[in-house]
Design a protein around this motif. Structure first.
Motif, PDB file in Angstrom:
ATOM      1  N   HIS A 177      -1.746   3.985 -19.902  1.00  0.00           N
ATOM      2  CA  HIS A 177      -3.059   4.604 -20.102  1.00  0.00           C
ATOM      3  C   HIS A 177      -3.406   5.639 -19.041  1.00  0.00           C
ATOM      4  O   HIS A 177      -4.170   6.561 -19.307  1.00  0.00           O
ATOM      5  CB  HIS A 177      -4.146   3.541 -20.163  1.00  0.00           C
ATOM      6  N   LEU A 178      -2.869   5.498 -17.839  1.00  0.00           N
ATOM      7  CA  LEU A 178      -3.237   6.411 -16.750  1.00  0.00           C
ATOM      8  C   LEU A 178      -2.191   7.495 -16.486  1.00  0.00           C
ATOM      9  O   LEU A 178      -2.505   8.510 -15.855  1.00  0.00           O
ATOM     10  CB  LEU A 178      -3.472   5.626 -15.455  1.00  0.00           C
ATOM     11  N   ARG A 179      -0.972   7.280 -16.945  1.00  0.00           N
ATOM     12  CA  ARG A 179       0.121   8.209 -16.672  1.00  0.00           C
ATOM     13  C   ARG A 179      -0.170   9.577 -17.267  1.00  0.00           C
ATOM     14  O   ARG A 179      -0.630   9.689 -18.395  1.00  0.00           O
ATOM     15  CB  ARG A 179       1.413   7.644 -17.270  1.00  0.00           C
ATOM     16  N   ASP A 180       0.086  10.606 -16.486  1.00  0.00           N
ATOM     17  CA  ASP A 180       0.001  12.010 -16.910  1.00  0.00           C
ATOM     18  C   ASP A 180      -1.410  12.491 -17.236  1.00  0.00           C
ATOM     19  O   ASP A 180      -1.560  13.513 -17.911  1.00  0.00           O
ATOM     20  CB  ASP A 180       0.943  12.287 -18.094  1.00  0.00           C
ATOM     21  N   ILE A 181      -2.436  11.789 -16.795  1.00  0.00           N
ATOM     22  CA  ILE A 181      -3.800  12.319 -16.939  1.00  0.00           C
ATOM     23  C   ILE A 181      -3.923  13.484 -15.966  1.00  0.00           C
ATOM     24  O   ILE A 181      -3.555  13.373 -14.801  1.00  0.00           O
ATOM     25  CB  ILE A 181      -4.862  11.245 -16.634  1.00  0.00           C
ATOM     26  N   SER A 182      -4.408  14.611 -16.459  1.00  0.00           N
ATOM     27  CA  SER A 182      -4.584  15.768 -15.588  1.00  0.00           C
ATOM     28  C   SER A 182      -6.067  16.133 -15.532  1.00  0.00           C
ATOM     29  O   SER A 182      -6.878  15.597 -16.267  1.00  0.00           O
ATOM     30  CB  SER A 182      -3.747  16.954 -16.080  1.00  0.00           C
ATOM     31  N   CYS A 183      -6.397  17.034 -14.613  1.00  0.00           N
ATOM     32  CA  CYS A 183      -7.787  17.478 -14.459  1.00  0.00           C
ATOM     33  C   CYS A 183      -7.786  18.991 -14.304  1.00  0.00           C
ATOM     34  O   CYS A 183      -6.749  19.643 -14.465  1.00  0.00           O
ATOM     35  CB  CYS A 183      -8.445  16.793 -13.266  1.00  0.00           C
ATOM     36  N   THR A 212       0.859  -1.175   0.000  1.00  0.00           N
ATOM     37  CA  THR A 212       0.000   0.000   0.000  1.00  0.00           C
ATOM     38  C   THR A 212       0.896   1.225   0.000  1.00  0.00           C
ATOM     39  O   THR A 212       1.755   1.369   0.866  1.00  0.00           O
ATOM     40  CB  THR A 212      -0.932   0.024   1.219  1.00  0.00           C
ATOM     41  N   LEU A 213       0.692   2.081  -0.990  1.00  0.00           N
ATOM     42  CA  LEU A 213       1.462   3.309  -1.107  1.00  0.00           C
ATOM     43  C   LEU A 213       0.557   4.488  -0.786  1.00  0.00           C
ATOM     44  O   LEU A 213      -0.586   4.538  -1.249  1.00  0.00           O
ATOM     45  CB  LEU A 213       2.016   3.468  -2.532  1.00  0.00           C
ATOM     46  N   ALA A 214       1.043   5.436  -0.009  1.00  0.00           N
ATOM     47  CA  ALA A 214       0.325   6.672   0.295  1.00  0.00           C
ATOM     48  C   ALA A 214       0.858   7.746  -0.647  1.00  0.00           C
ATOM     49  O   ALA A 214       2.048   8.090  -0.596  1.00  0.00           O
ATOM     50  CB  ALA A 214       0.544   7.066   1.740  1.00  0.00           C
ATOM     51  N   GLN A 239       1.520   5.599 -10.922  1.00  0.00           N
ATOM     52  CA  GLN A 239       2.768   5.626 -10.155  1.00  0.00           C
ATOM     53  C   GLN A 239       2.892   4.408  -9.249  1.00  0.00           C
ATOM     54  O   GLN A 239       3.966   3.814  -9.133  1.00  0.00           O
ATOM     55  CB  GLN A 239       2.830   6.884  -9.295  1.00  0.00           C
ATOM     56  N   ALA A 240       1.797   4.033  -8.595  1.00  0.00           N
ATOM     57  CA  ALA A 240       1.822   2.886  -7.683  1.00  0.00           C
ATOM     58  C   ALA A 240       2.103   1.591  -8.438  1.00  0.00           C
ATOM     59  O   ALA A 240       2.942   0.787  -8.015  1.00  0.00           O
ATOM     60  CB  ALA A 240       0.499   2.789  -6.925  1.00  0.00           C
ATOM     61  N   VAL A 241       1.431   1.381  -9.555  1.00  0.00           N
ATOM     62  CA  VAL A 241       1.657   0.173 -10.354  1.00  0.00           C
ATOM     63  C   VAL A 241       3.095   0.154 -10.867  1.00  0.00           C
ATOM     64  O   VAL A 241       3.777  -0.870 -10.798  1.00  0.00           O
ATOM     65  CB  VAL A 241       0.644   0.077 -11.521  1.00  0.00           C
TER      66      VAL A 241
END
Length: 109
Positions: free
Chosen positions: A77-83, A13-15, A96-98
């Motif tokens: 697919h998830l890297r660098d998605i911003s909002c 588990t990463l925080a 990052q966790a994966v």
């Protein structure tokens, strides 16, 4: 991994800090390959739409991983998605966790 999930799986588990606050990402691995097969996420604060979206997203990622999807696909697919709050999103935190767990693949899982 077998169709039936074992009673227990090794994991980390990463925080991670995100735009929405602290996100706790648990990545569980198949003990025979040390590859991720399950992901769970929890925000530091409970409830809300964001928690529901993350729960649904990680369930679908877990389905893909347990069916043989490469963890690198999740990261790409998830890297660098911003909002609207900028970079540092929950999606990027999952990537990052994966990525961190896969980087330790050579170590004991």
């Amino acid at each position: 991994m077998n169709a039936q999930r074992p009673q227990a799986l090794p994991g980390q588990t990463l925080a991670l800090d995100t735009n929405c606050g602290k996100l706790y990402v648990t990545v569980n691995c198949d003990p025979s390959s040390c590859l991720p097969v399950e992901i769970f996420c929890r925000f530091g604060k409970a409830g809300g739409c964001g928690s529901a979206v993350m729960d649904g997203m990680t369930r679908m990622i877990s389905c893909g991983l347990s069916a043989g999807m490469a963890p690198e696909e999740v990261v790409s697919h998830l890297r660098d998605i911003s909002c609207h709050r900028g970079p540092g999103t929950c999606m990027d935190a999952v990537a990052q966790a994966v990525e961190a767990v896969v980087a330790q693949e050579g170590d004991e899982c």
